[in-house]
Design a protein around this motif. Sequence first.
Motif, PDB file in Angstrom:
ATOM      1  N   GLY A 145      87.575  39.793  77.493  1.00 48.77           N
ATOM      2  CA  GLY A 145      85.575  39.819  77.498  1.00 48.77           C
ATOM      3  C   GLY A 145      85.449  40.987  76.684  1.00 48.77           C
ATOM      4  O   GLY A 145      84.902  40.612  75.054  1.00 48.77           O
ATOM      5  N   LEU A 149      83.611  40.540  72.675  1.00 41.57           N
ATOM      6  CA  LEU A 149      83.049  40.987  71.728  1.00 41.57           C
ATOM      7  C   LEU A 149      83.146  42.390  70.987  1.00 41.57           C
ATOM      8  O   LEU A 149      82.510  42.163  69.458  1.00 41.57           O
ATOM      9  CB  LEU A 149      82.315  42.003  72.861  1.00 41.57           C
ATOM     10  CG  LEU A 149      81.779  41.607  74.387  1.00 41.57           C
ATOM     11  CD1 LEU A 149      80.994  42.698  75.622  1.00 41.57           C
ATOM     12  CD2 LEU A 149      80.425  40.566  73.646  1.00 41.57           C
ATOM     13  N   PRO A 159      77.234  35.978  75.183  1.00 42.90           N
ATOM     14  CA  PRO A 159      77.284  35.731  76.346  1.00 42.90           C
ATOM     15  C   PRO A 159      78.333  35.360  77.118  1.00 42.90           C
ATOM     16  O   PRO A 159      78.207  36.185  78.378  1.00 42.90           O
ATOM     17  CB  PRO A 159      76.135  35.621  76.522  1.00 42.90           C
ATOM     18  CG  PRO A 159      74.809  35.365  75.141  1.00 42.90           C
ATOM     19  CD  PRO A 159      76.188  35.209  74.440  1.00 42.90           C
ATOM     20  N   TRP A 161      81.726  36.327  76.816  1.00 45.24           N
ATOM     21  CA  TRP A 161      82.333  36.991  77.204  1.00 45.24           C
ATOM     22  C   TRP A 161      81.461  38.244  78.054  1.00 45.24           C
ATOM     23  O   TRP A 161      82.225  39.000  79.019  1.00 45.24           O
ATOM     24  CB  TRP A 161      82.715  38.447  75.621  1.00 45.24           C
ATOM     25  CG  TRP A 161      83.172  37.159  74.620  1.00 45.24           C
ATOM     26  CD1 TRP A 161      82.815  37.145  73.451  1.00 45.24           C
ATOM     27  CD2 TRP A 161      84.735  35.912  75.354  1.00 45.24           C
ATOM     28  NE1 TRP A 161      82.801  35.333  72.744  1.00 45.24           N
ATOM     29  CE2 TRP A 161      84.730  35.720  73.080  1.00 45.24           C
ATOM     30  CE3 TRP A 161      84.568  36.789  75.543  1.00 45.24           C
ATOM     31  CZ2 TRP A 161      85.593  34.399  73.307  1.00 45.24           C
ATOM     32  CZ3 TRP A 161      86.067  34.710  75.172  1.00 45.24           C
ATOM     33  CH2 TRP A 161      86.664  34.444  74.002  1.00 45.24           C
ATOM     34  N   TRP A 162      80.371  39.044  78.030  1.00 46.06           N
ATOM     35  CA  TRP A 162      80.008  39.278  78.538  1.00 46.06           C
ATOM     36  C   TRP A 162      80.396  38.855  80.237  1.00 46.06           C
ATOM     37  O   TRP A 162      79.879  40.097  81.847  1.00 46.06           O
ATOM     38  CB  TRP A 162      78.629  39.268  78.431  1.00 46.06           C
ATOM     39  CG  TRP A 162      78.342  40.409  77.446  1.00 46.06           C
ATOM     40  CD1 TRP A 162      77.331  40.351  75.829  1.00 46.06           C
ATOM     41  CD2 TRP A 162      78.280  41.740  77.546  1.00 46.06           C
ATOM     42  NE1 TRP A 162      77.427  41.710  75.563  1.00 46.06           N
ATOM     43  CE2 TRP A 162      78.142  42.711  76.052  1.00 46.06           C
ATOM     44  CE3 TRP A 162      79.064  42.998  78.447  1.00 46.06           C
ATOM     45  CZ2 TRP A 162      77.703  43.845  76.367  1.00 46.06           C
ATOM     46  CZ3 TRP A 162      78.880  44.424  78.504  1.00 46.06           C
ATOM     47  CH2 TRP A 162      78.506  44.790  76.770  1.00 46.06           C
ATOM     48  N   ILE A 165      83.088  39.696  81.863  1.00 42.75           N
ATOM     49  CA  ILE A 165      83.487  41.379  82.080  1.00 42.75           C
ATOM     50  C   ILE A 165      82.978  41.305  83.822  1.00 42.75           C
ATOM     51  O   ILE A 165      83.673  41.740  84.203  1.00 42.75           O
ATOM     52  CB  ILE A 165      82.588  42.203  80.809  1.00 42.75           C
ATOM     53  CG1 ILE A 165      83.581  41.670  79.864  1.00 42.75           C
ATOM     54  CG2 ILE A 165      83.323  43.404  81.785  1.00 42.75           C
ATOM     55  CD1 ILE A 165      82.918  42.480  78.591  1.00 42.75           C
TER      56      ILE A 165
END
Length: 214
Positions: A145, A149, A159, A161-162, A165
Amino acid sequence: MNTGTTQQPTGLGGPAAVATAIGAGLLAGGLTAFGQAWLPDALRSLANSSGSWSLLAFALALVARHRGGAALSGFAALACMLLGYVLVNEARGYPSSTGLVLFWTAAAVVAGPLLGAGAHLLRWSRGRAAIWGIGAISGVLVGEGAYGLLHIADTTYPPYWWGEIVVGVLLLLAAHAWRFRRWSTTATAALLTAAVAAAFVLAYSNGGTLMQLL
């Protein structure tokens, strides 16, 4: 606090666990090849993400009764995902480069057994022995993640990758509730997660160069 391995009540024996990993891996690899073309932009990173493959390999290893079978299941899952992906793309007229195959084969050899053994530790162990399991998978998810980013957010859907995480952090919190119970143990697992994530970002940042050299 008990840090040893608990009694192992259920689970698949080695051959059954590995066979399951092989079948699921081949299917997931083939679907990945199609997903790269068919998924919408918001989900396309799912088919270009090592985190999704790693999470599946980890989940498949959880069903193994013995640690050796779990480690072998982790390797078999990742190796067969790669095989399924390469075979389907080959059939579609999109041959994979030698560098890509060698790089991800090496990843399966190194990461697969670690993820598999880690899954076994997380399921059957308590306390500090289990941190190696959650640290491995959470570290991969948080690391990928962060890489997404930092390096490819302008060409992908941030979003996603967020979300990766967040999933990594939620898994860490779930391990606290399920296995650790003590925040001191969870803090140690968080440090291991951070270390794995940093190593992932470093390795992935140089992955393209390595594939060109292979």
